[in-house]
Design a protein around this motif. Structure first.
Motif, PDB file in Angstrom:
ATOM      1  N   ILE A  24     -23.794   5.888 -20.901  1.00 46.53           N
ATOM      2  CA  ILE A  24     -24.255   4.601 -21.426  1.00 46.53           C
ATOM      3  C   ILE A  24     -25.431   4.133 -20.571  1.00 46.53           C
ATOM      4  O   ILE A  24     -25.332   4.058 -19.339  1.00 46.53           O
ATOM      5  N   PHE A  25     -26.560   3.815 -21.227  1.00 42.49           N
ATOM      6  CA  PHE A  25     -27.785   3.446 -20.512  1.00 42.49           C
ATOM      7  C   PHE A  25     -28.360   2.150 -21.094  1.00 42.49           C
ATOM      8  O   PHE A  25     -28.366   1.956 -22.316  1.00 42.49           O
ATOM      9  N   VAL A  26     -28.841   1.288 -20.215  1.00 40.06           N
ATOM     10  CA  VAL A  26     -29.491   0.038 -20.622  1.00 40.06           C
ATOM     11  C   VAL A  26     -30.909   0.036 -20.073  1.00 40.06           C
ATOM     12  O   VAL A  26     -31.117   0.183 -18.861  1.00 40.06           O
ATOM     13  N   MET A  27     -31.888  -0.154 -20.977  1.00 36.94           N
ATOM     14  CA  MET A  27     -33.286  -0.192 -20.564  1.00 36.94           C
ATOM     15  C   MET A  27     -33.754  -1.636 -20.409  1.00 36.94           C
ATOM     16  O   MET A  27     -33.353  -2.527 -21.165  1.00 36.94           O
ATOM     17  N   MET A  28     -34.639  -1.862 -19.415  1.00 34.19           N
ATOM     18  CA  MET A  28     -35.109  -3.209 -19.127  1.00 34.19           C
ATOM     19  C   MET A  28     -36.480  -3.141 -18.492  1.00 34.19           C
ATOM     20  O   MET A  28     -36.931  -2.091 -18.027  1.00 34.19           O
ATOM     21  N   ASP A  29     -37.172  -4.300 -18.484  1.00 36.97           N
ATOM     22  CA  ASP A  29     -38.487  -4.400 -17.848  1.00 36.97           C
ATOM     23  C   ASP A  29     -38.760  -5.869 -17.531  1.00 36.97           C
ATOM     24  O   ASP A  29     -37.846  -6.703 -17.612  1.00 36.97           O
ATOM     25  N   ALA A  30     -40.003  -6.188 -17.178  1.00 31.98           N
ATOM     26  CA  ALA A  30     -40.338  -7.565 -16.810  1.00 31.98           C
ATOM     27  C   ALA A  30     -40.143  -8.534 -17.967  1.00 31.98           C
ATOM     28  O   ALA A  30     -39.938  -9.735 -17.761  1.00 31.98           O
ATOM     29  N   GLY A  31     -40.197  -8.023 -19.201  1.00 32.56           N
ATOM     30  CA  GLY A  31     -39.972  -8.862 -20.366  1.00 32.56           C
ATOM     31  C   GLY A  31     -38.511  -9.083 -20.680  1.00 32.56           C
ATOM     32  O   GLY A  31     -38.172  -9.825 -21.600  1.00 32.56           O
ATOM     33  N   THR A  32     -37.606  -8.471 -19.908  1.00 37.67           N
ATOM     34  CA  THR A  32     -36.170  -8.669 -20.073  1.00 37.67           C
ATOM     35  C   THR A  32     -35.776  -9.931 -19.320  1.00 37.67           C
ATOM     36  O   THR A  32     -35.706  -9.936 -18.090  1.00 37.67           O
ATOM     37  N   GLN A  33     -35.521 -10.995 -20.056  1.00 33.71           N
ATOM     38  CA  GLN A  33     -35.337 -12.289 -19.429  1.00 33.71           C
ATOM     39  C   GLN A  33     -34.155 -13.021 -20.059  1.00 33.71           C
ATOM     40  O   GLN A  33     -33.629 -12.623 -21.094  1.00 33.71           O
ATOM     41  N   SER A  34     -33.730 -14.069 -19.381  1.00 33.43           N
ATOM     42  CA  SER A  34     -32.703 -14.967 -19.900  1.00 33.43           C
ATOM     43  C   SER A  34     -31.459 -14.181 -20.322  1.00 33.43           C
ATOM     44  O   SER A  34     -30.906 -13.403 -19.552  1.00 33.43           O
ATOM     45  N   ALA A  35     -30.999 -14.371 -21.579  1.00 31.00           N
ATOM     46  CA  ALA A  35     -29.768 -13.728 -22.045  1.00 31.00           C
ATOM     47  C   ALA A  35     -29.844 -12.212 -21.989  1.00 31.00           C
ATOM     48  O   ALA A  35     -28.828 -11.540 -21.769  1.00 31.00           O
ATOM     49  N   ALA A  36     -31.038 -11.649 -22.208  1.00 32.61           N
ATOM     50  CA  ALA A  36     -31.175 -10.190 -22.172  1.00 32.61           C
ATOM     51  C   ALA A  36     -30.886  -9.656 -20.775  1.00 32.61           C
ATOM     52  O   ALA A  36     -30.224  -8.619 -20.618  1.00 32.61           O
ATOM     53  N   MET A  37     -31.383 -10.355 -19.751  1.00 36.21           N
ATOM     54  CA  MET A  37     -31.046  -9.956 -18.383  1.00 36.21           C
ATOM     55  C   MET A  37     -29.553 -10.121 -18.149  1.00 36.21           C
ATOM     56  O   MET A  37     -28.900  -9.252 -17.549  1.00 36.21           O
ATOM     57  N   SER A  38     -28.977 -11.217 -18.649  1.00 33.97           N
ATOM     58  CA  SER A  38     -27.544 -11.450 -18.475  1.00 33.97           C
ATOM     59  C   SER A  38     -26.740 -10.321 -19.096  1.00 33.97           C
ATOM     60  O   SER A  38     -25.803  -9.784 -18.482  1.00 33.97           O
ATOM     61  N   ASN A  39     -27.084  -9.954 -20.326  1.00 27.08           N
ATOM     62  CA  ASN A  39     -26.354  -8.877 -20.991  1.00 27.08           C
ATOM     63  C   ASN A  39     -26.532  -7.545 -20.276  1.00 27.08           C
ATOM     64  O   ASN A  39     -25.583  -6.747 -20.184  1.00 27.08           O
ATOM     65  N   ALA A  40     -27.730  -7.281 -19.758  1.00 26.89           N
ATOM     66  CA  ALA A  40     -27.944  -6.044 -19.010  1.00 26.89           C
ATOM     67  C   ALA A  40     -27.013  -5.987 -17.798  1.00 26.89           C
ATOM     68  O   ALA A  40     -26.378  -4.953 -17.523  1.00 26.89           O
TER      69      ALA A  40
END
Length: 415
Positions: A309-325
């Motif tokens: 299971i892999f989660v991709m993220m970057d500087a645009g991953t913010q707010s709820a998206a960061m929380s879910n990551a």
């Protein structure tokens, strides 16, 4: 010569008078600034962590006292200084909630280079060019001088993400003193070793919205299933034994619940044992929707829950998206892939939205606090750093995703 100098002074005074606040406008903005001060003090969950209350109040008082010498754009910039001083991205002033125009450029950082990734037909020759400066300011000076005003910032990564957008807003450059003309600026670029200087006017918000921040990505080739689910797309990458979920926005919770069985059916039918959930450039929404997705898929025993299971993220991953990551790393045993998030995992978040009563400008104020890391950290950092470099991006290759898929292939071969 004296006559010419006098004429120039008169013209400058006329320009100043054109933009200066009149007595009534100063009164109305004074009320709005006081309203902002009250809202931050009373509605923010913990407003004075990064700035002392006395210092904040003194800044408000100074701004109100300076109103006779300011124009509207300068007032808005100074309000942005106030909201930025609180120190979290969810406490911000939206300069686009009032009348504004844009310079027709979309920028994206690649390392330390800030490149043009989209523009209008007139300026297509600038695609791929590096921004060197605006008017009399170098890029380094712009980043330093504008730092106190750029809103929607949690850390250095979201600063660059937000900065690259704010410098396209005419009132932002004008109010901050970068430009002395509301609708004209001189942009300086480099295309390889070739310097380029362009005197550029502004376009409407509608014209700017038609610009994208992405080249067309053709590799890897992805064919999405036909789901009518806003913000979430799903595909099976058969060459990689992987289901790919592009999670770039948040649907309503009821919509996700409605599609849950279809999502599970598609994953089951694929036979895939690896799952990639892509939160890159997801600015957030309701993180309970993200938790609902994790609950939806958690009983799929075919997936490699130990290391698939892999989660991709970057500087645009913010707010709820960061929380879910961060949550997926814990509850799905996910490996974090990509680059640091633009959100701090231990900071005030979620928002109350308000309108200033006279100007009708939009502000947001943090109302909750979530701690996703036991130790202090300014961002969620990847377990597997993977980045799309400019050479890949301009050729339409999603370099970070291709690196991850190669990693998955190597993993499966070794199993």
């Amino acid at each position: 010569m004296k006559y010419q100098l006098l004429l120039w002074v008169i013209l400058q005074l006329c320009v100043t008078d054109t933009y200066a606040l009149n007595l009534e406008e100063r009164h109305l903005w004074s009320e709005d600034i006081t309203q902002l001060q009250t809202l931050i003090t009373e509605k923010h969950i913990d407003p004075f962590v990064n700035i002392k209350e006395e210092e904040f109040n003194a800044s408000v008082e100074q701004l109100v006292g300076r109103l006779p010498g300011l124009n509207e754009a300068q007032v808005e910039i100074e309000i942005m200084r106030l909201t930025r001083s609180i120190g979290d991205a969810h406490t911000s002033y939206n300069i686009m909630s009032g009348a504004h125009r844009h310079y027709p450029l979309r920028f994206k950082y690649f390392g330390e280079s800030l490149k043009v990734v989209d523009t209008t037909k007139e300026y297509r020759f600038l695609l791929g060019a590096d921004l060197r400066g605006i008017n009399n300011y170098s890029l380094a000076q712009l980043q330093q001088n504008l730092s106190p005003y750029v809103n929607f910032v949690d850390n250095a990564y979201s600063f660059r993400h937000s900065f690259s957008f704010h410098i396209t807003v005419n009132k932002f450059l004008f109010g901050a003193g970068v430009s002395d003309d509301l609708n004209m600026a001189t942009f300086k670029f480099a295309q390889g070793d070739q310097p380029i200087t362009v005197d550029m006017g502004t376009v409407s918000m509608q014209q700017f919205a038609e610009l994208s921040s992405d080249y067309v990505i053709s590799e890897p080739e992805i064919h999405y299933f036909n789901f009518n689910l806003v913000g979430i797309r799903l595909a099976y990458l058969d060459n990689y034994n992987t289901v790919y979920i592009d999670f770039d926005g948040y649907p309503e919770s009821a919509q996700l619940q409605q599609h849950c069985e279809s999502i599970k059916d598609k994953i089951r039918d694929s036979g895939a044992s690896n799952l990639v959930i892509d939160f890159r450039n997801n600015r957030g929404g309701d993180f309970y929707v993200g938790l609902a997705l994790s609950a939806c898929i958690q009983d799929l025993d075919q997936l490699d829950w130990r290391e698939g299971i892999f989660v991709m993220m970057d500087a645009g991953t913010q707010s709820a998206a960061m929380s879910n990551a961060a949550q997926y790393q814990q509850i799905l045993n996910a490996t974090l892939v990509g680059s640091p998030t633009g959100a701090d995992p231990n900071i005030a978040s979620e928002t109350n939205h308000f309108r200033l009563k006279n100007s009708n400008r939009s502000i947001s104020i943090s109302k909750r606090y979530y701690g996703f890391r036991q130790t202090p950290s300014d961002a969620l950092y990847p377990d597997l750093p993977m980045t799309t470099h400019w050479e890949d991006y301009k050729e339409g290759r999603d370099g970070a995703l291709l690196q991850l898929l190669g990693f998955i292939q190597d993993k499966d071969r070794s199993d």
